[in-house]
Design a protein around this motif. Structure first.
Motif, PDB file in Angstrom:
ATOM      1  N   VAL A  16       1.287  -1.100  -0.093  1.00 47.31           N
ATOM      2  CA  VAL A  16      -0.292  -0.491   0.353  1.00 47.31           C
ATOM      3  C   VAL A  16       1.064   1.166  -0.325  1.00 47.31           C
ATOM      4  O   VAL A  16       0.962   2.050  -0.761  1.00 47.31           O
ATOM      5  CB  VAL A  16      -0.851   0.082   0.921  1.00 47.31           C
ATOM      6  N   LEU A  17       1.870   1.050   1.022  1.00 44.86           N
ATOM      7  CA  LEU A  17       3.425   2.403   1.290  1.00 44.86           C
ATOM      8  C   LEU A  17       3.618   2.723  -0.240  1.00 44.86           C
ATOM      9  O   LEU A  17       3.593   4.192  -1.655  1.00 44.86           O
ATOM     10  CB  LEU A  17       3.984   1.713   2.070  1.00 44.86           C
ATOM     11  N   ASP A  18       3.710   1.466  -1.001  1.00 45.45           N
ATOM     12  CA  ASP A  18       4.607   1.846  -2.811  1.00 45.45           C
ATOM     13  C   ASP A  18       3.113   2.160  -3.332  1.00 45.45           C
ATOM     14  O   ASP A  18       3.058   3.262  -4.198  1.00 45.45           O
ATOM     15  CB  ASP A  18       4.688   0.125  -3.413  1.00 45.45           C
ATOM     16  N   LEU A  19       1.998   1.635  -3.636  1.00 42.17           N
ATOM     17  CA  LEU A  19       0.788   2.762  -4.280  1.00 42.17           C
ATOM     18  C   LEU A  19       1.052   4.080  -4.328  1.00 42.17           C
ATOM     19  O   LEU A  19       0.869   4.803  -5.096  1.00 42.17           O
ATOM     20  CB  LEU A  19      -0.689   1.684  -3.984  1.00 42.17           C
ATOM     21  N   LEU A  20       1.090   4.783  -2.462  1.00 43.81           N
ATOM     22  CA  LEU A  20       0.992   5.195  -2.364  1.00 43.81           C
ATOM     23  C   LEU A  20       2.151   6.618  -3.197  1.00 43.81           C
ATOM     24  O   LEU A  20       1.990   7.382  -3.373  1.00 43.81           O
ATOM     25  CB  LEU A  20       0.573   5.530  -0.582  1.00 43.81           C
ATOM     26  N   MET A  21       3.342   6.348  -2.809  1.00 41.29           N
ATOM     27  CA  MET A  21       4.589   6.308  -3.308  1.00 41.29           C
ATOM     28  C   MET A  21       4.420   6.594  -4.625  1.00 41.29           C
ATOM     29  O   MET A  21       4.748   7.557  -5.315  1.00 41.29           O
ATOM     30  CB  MET A  21       5.818   5.939  -3.017  1.00 41.29           C
ATOM     31  N   SER A  22       3.913   5.643  -5.588  1.00 37.65           N
ATOM     32  CA  SER A  22       3.531   5.794  -6.643  1.00 37.65           C
ATOM     33  C   SER A  22       2.411   7.056  -7.100  1.00 37.65           C
ATOM     34  O   SER A  22       2.637   7.934  -8.193  1.00 37.65           O
ATOM     35  CB  SER A  22       3.281   5.126  -7.925  1.00 37.65           C
ATOM     36  N   LEU A  23       1.186   7.036  -6.380  1.00 38.92           N
ATOM     37  CA  LEU A  23       0.740   8.156  -6.439  1.00 38.92           C
ATOM     38  C   LEU A  23       1.335  10.150  -6.346  1.00 38.92           C
ATOM     39  O   LEU A  23       1.073  10.352  -7.581  1.00 38.92           O
ATOM     40  CB  LEU A  23      -0.888   7.873  -5.692  1.00 38.92           C
ATOM     41  N   ALA A  24       1.548   9.876  -5.505  1.00 38.15           N
ATOM     42  CA  ALA A  24       2.827  10.703  -5.387  1.00 38.15           C
ATOM     43  C   ALA A  24       3.440  11.085  -6.360  1.00 38.15           C
ATOM     44  O   ALA A  24       3.881  12.366  -6.480  1.00 38.15           O
ATOM     45  CB  ALA A  24       3.240  11.091  -3.819  1.00 38.15           C
ATOM     46  N   GLY A  25       4.291   9.842  -6.962  1.00 37.81           N
ATOM     47  CA  GLY A  25       5.373  10.681  -8.356  1.00 37.81           C
ATOM     48  C   GLY A  25       4.233  10.853  -9.502  1.00 37.81           C
ATOM     49  O   GLY A  25       5.241  11.461 -10.554  1.00 37.81           O
ATOM     50  N   GLN A  26       2.683  10.680  -9.351  1.00 35.31           N
ATOM     51  CA  GLN A  26       2.213  11.932 -10.444  1.00 35.31           C
ATOM     52  C   GLN A  26       1.415  12.708 -10.485  1.00 35.31           C
ATOM     53  O   GLN A  26       0.309  12.931 -10.171  1.00 35.31           O
ATOM     54  CB  GLN A  26       0.789  10.328 -10.841  1.00 35.31           C
ATOM     55  N   ASP A  27       2.639  14.154  -9.598  1.00 37.96           N
ATOM     56  CA  ASP A  27       1.803  14.802  -9.158  1.00 37.96           C
ATOM     57  C   ASP A  27       0.323  14.713  -8.301  1.00 37.96           C
ATOM     58  O   ASP A  27      -0.448  15.974  -8.473  1.00 37.96           O
ATOM     59  CB  ASP A  27       1.528  15.835 -10.819  1.00 37.96           C
ATOM     60  N   ILE A  28       0.130  14.042  -7.723  1.00 42.40           N
ATOM     61  CA  ILE A  28      -1.034  13.975  -6.458  1.00 42.40           C
ATOM     62  C   ILE A  28      -0.372  14.391  -4.983  1.00 42.40           C
ATOM     63  O   ILE A  28       0.367  13.878  -4.856  1.00 42.40           O
ATOM     64  CB  ILE A  28      -1.548  13.142  -6.367  1.00 42.40           C
ATOM     65  N   THR A  29      -0.482  15.609  -4.397  1.00 42.91           N
ATOM     66  CA  THR A  29      -0.359  15.408  -3.767  1.00 42.91           C
ATOM     67  C   THR A  29      -1.434  14.890  -2.342  1.00 42.91           C
ATOM     68  O   THR A  29      -2.356  14.121  -2.681  1.00 42.91           O
ATOM     69  CB  THR A  29      -0.483  17.004  -2.831  1.00 42.91           C
ATOM     70  N   ILE A  30      -0.574  14.189  -1.491  1.00 40.75           N
ATOM     71  CA  ILE A  30      -0.970  12.931  -0.133  1.00 40.75           C
ATOM     72  C   ILE A  30      -1.239  13.543   0.818  1.00 40.75           C
ATOM     73  O   ILE A  30       0.002  13.844   1.573  1.00 40.75           O
ATOM     74  CB  ILE A  30      -0.497  11.593  -0.617  1.00 40.75           C
ATOM     75  N   ILE A  31      -1.455  13.376   2.072  1.00 42.39           N
ATOM     76  CA  ILE A  31      -2.233  13.746   3.404  1.00 42.39           C
ATOM     77  C   ILE A  31      -2.590  11.928   3.607  1.00 42.39           C
ATOM     78  O   ILE A  31      -3.674  11.702   3.639  1.00 42.39           O
ATOM     79  CB  ILE A  31      -3.585  14.473   3.997  1.00 42.39           C
ATOM     80  N   MET A  32      -1.233  11.901   4.288  1.00 41.73           N
ATOM     81  CA  MET A  32      -1.122   9.930   4.661  1.00 41.73           C
ATOM     82  C   MET A  32      -1.818  10.000   6.617  1.00 41.73           C
ATOM     83  O   MET A  32      -0.407  10.571   6.711  1.00 41.73           O
ATOM     84  CB  MET A  32      -0.478   9.544   4.357  1.00 41.73           C
ATOM     85  N   ILE A  33      -2.743   9.577   6.802  1.00 39.97           N
ATOM     86  CA  ILE A  33      -2.709   9.547   8.432  1.00 39.97           C
ATOM     87  C   ILE A  33      -2.317   7.937   8.757  1.00 39.97           C
ATOM     88  O   ILE A  33      -2.897   7.292   8.513  1.00 39.97           O
ATOM     89  CB  ILE A  33      -4.194   9.687   8.531  1.00 39.97           C
ATOM     90  N   GLU A  34      -1.077   7.600   9.926  1.00 42.62           N
ATOM     91  CA  GLU A  34      -1.313   6.103   9.588  1.00 42.62           C
ATOM     92  C   GLU A  34      -0.409   6.402  11.110  1.00 42.62           C
ATOM     93  O   GLU A  34       0.143   7.191  12.147  1.00 42.62           O
ATOM     94  CB  GLU A  34       0.058   5.997   8.773  1.00 42.62           C
ATOM     95  N   HIS A  35      -0.679   5.259  12.034  1.00 47.66           N
ATOM     96  CA  HIS A  35      -0.425   4.500  13.251  1.00 47.66           C
ATOM     97  C   HIS A  35       1.348   4.075  12.759  1.00 47.66           C
ATOM     98  O   HIS A  35       2.254   4.012  13.117  1.00 47.66           O
ATOM     99  CB  HIS A  35      -1.454   3.881  13.841  1.00 47.66           C
ATOM    100  N   ILE A  36       1.569   3.437  11.582  1.00 44.07           N
ATOM    101  CA  ILE A  36       2.690   2.872  11.524  1.00 44.07           C
ATOM    102  C   ILE A  36       3.664   3.289  11.028  1.00 44.07           C
ATOM    103  O   ILE A  36       3.816   3.836  10.052  1.00 44.07           O
ATOM    104  CB  ILE A  36       2.959   1.322  10.569  1.00 44.07           C
ATOM    105  N   MET A  37       4.394   3.664  12.148  1.00 38.07           N
ATOM    106  CA  MET A  37       5.328   4.850  12.472  1.00 38.07           C
ATOM    107  C   MET A  37       6.668   4.795  11.421  1.00 38.07           C
ATOM    108  O   MET A  37       7.146   5.327  10.265  1.00 38.07           O
ATOM    109  CB  MET A  37       6.095   4.821  13.523  1.00 38.07           C
ATOM    110  N   GLN A  38       7.033   3.577  11.260  1.00 40.26           N
ATOM    111  CA  GLN A  38       7.962   3.154  10.218  1.00 40.26           C
ATOM    112  C   GLN A  38       7.333   3.309   8.553  1.00 40.26           C
ATOM    113  O   GLN A  38       8.151   3.946   7.650  1.00 40.26           O
ATOM    114  CB  GLN A  38       8.289   1.657   9.895  1.00 40.26           C
ATOM    115  N   ALA A  39       6.219   3.916   8.472  1.00 42.44           N
ATOM    116  CA  ALA A  39       5.623   3.776   7.013  1.00 42.44           C
ATOM    117  C   ALA A  39       5.372   5.514   6.971  1.00 42.44           C
ATOM    118  O   ALA A  39       5.602   5.550   6.004  1.00 42.44           O
ATOM    119  CB  ALA A  39       4.171   3.070   6.813  1.00 42.44           C
TER     120      ALA A  39
END
Ligand code: ADP
Ligand code: MG
Length: 246
Positions: A185-208
């Protein structure tokens, strides 16, 4: 137009407060999100993360507070209008249409967001390309009830992507997943961010959060207690205290 070093913020949240009766869930939050930023939002349970997102997406009215998106005051706008302006969010608890297939779920989101001049054929193409990008192409004709947990999370993100957002807000898309699924899921979000989409990610998993974020903001009891580079925020004693307290 003059070129400035810093681009105008995509999203500006100014003095935003949200109360439920006498209880203040979000307390005077002011923050700018830059275009293209990968922004991590953290904080203990009940600290106001989802409420803040609801104020940005328009599900909740703010009182007081202003939300500006691409220089427009969107505070008075209804949620569906904000979606059409380019703000999409995924829900903490996935809300698929269970009686529909994965493809149908996406078509609902696409029909909702698409402009009238977009043909059904074009919408189907867009739908398939989003499913492919999300690794769900082989599940297009599966019923939403047949999806695994990680597939449901991906479909939730796919539905958000179907509205062709400028800003994507992901609310705990990784909760309850295995380590390898979190990475997917993290790789997916990263790839979306690479396509000019700004992302706010709420997450408890600190490594992520650490891997993902350009900048992290930590809420506690509705207030910003730290904001800055991930490693700085994680090392902040107030942040550590807030997490130990829960
Ligand atoms: P988080 O997402 O950080 O875990 P929330 O934003 O969901 O926290 O909740 C913040 C606080 O606001 C919690 O105390 C929660 O109980 C309260 N809250 C959230 N939504 C509502 C609501 N619709 N009505 C009343 N209280 C709410
Ligand atoms: Mg929440």
């Amino acid at each position: 137009m003059t070129l400035s070093e810093r681009p105008e913020p995509l999203l500006r949240i100014v003095s935003l407060t949200k109360r439920f009766g006498g209880f203040t869930a979000v307390d005077n939050v002011t923050v700018d999100i830059r275009p293209g930023e990968r922004f991590g939002l953290i904080g203990p349970n009940g600290s106001g993360k989802t409420t803040l997102i609801n104020c940005i997406s328009g599900a909740f009215r703010t009182e007081p507070g202003t939300v500006l998106f691409r220089d427009e005051d969107i505070t008075p706008l209804q949620p569906h209008v904000r979606t059409r302006r380019g703000i999409a969010r995924s829900f903490q608890i996935p809300r698929p249409f269970r009686s529909m297939t994965v493809a149908e779920n996406l078509m609902v989101a696409l029909d909702f967001a698409a402009h009238e001049h977009v043909s059904v054929v074009q919408r189907r193409d867009t739908m398939m390309s989003i499913l492919t990008q999300m690794g769900l192409a082989s599940k297009a004709n599966a019923s939403a009830t047949q999806l695994s947990q990680v597939e449901l999370r991906k479909m939730e993100l796919a539905r958000a992507m179907a509205t062709q957002p400028k800003l994507l807000i992901s609310d705990e898309a990784m909760a309850g997943l295995s380590n390898s699924e979190v990475d997917e899921v993290l790789d997916l979000l990263m790839s979306l961010a690479g396509q000019d989409i700004t992302i706010i990610m709420i997450e408890h998993i600190m490594q992520a959060v650490m891997r993902f974020s350009d900048r992290v903001m930590c809420l506690d009891a509705g207030r910003i207690i730290a904001i800055g580079p991930p490693s700085e925020v994680m090392a902040n004693p107030r942040v550590q205290e807030a997490y130990l307290g829960t």
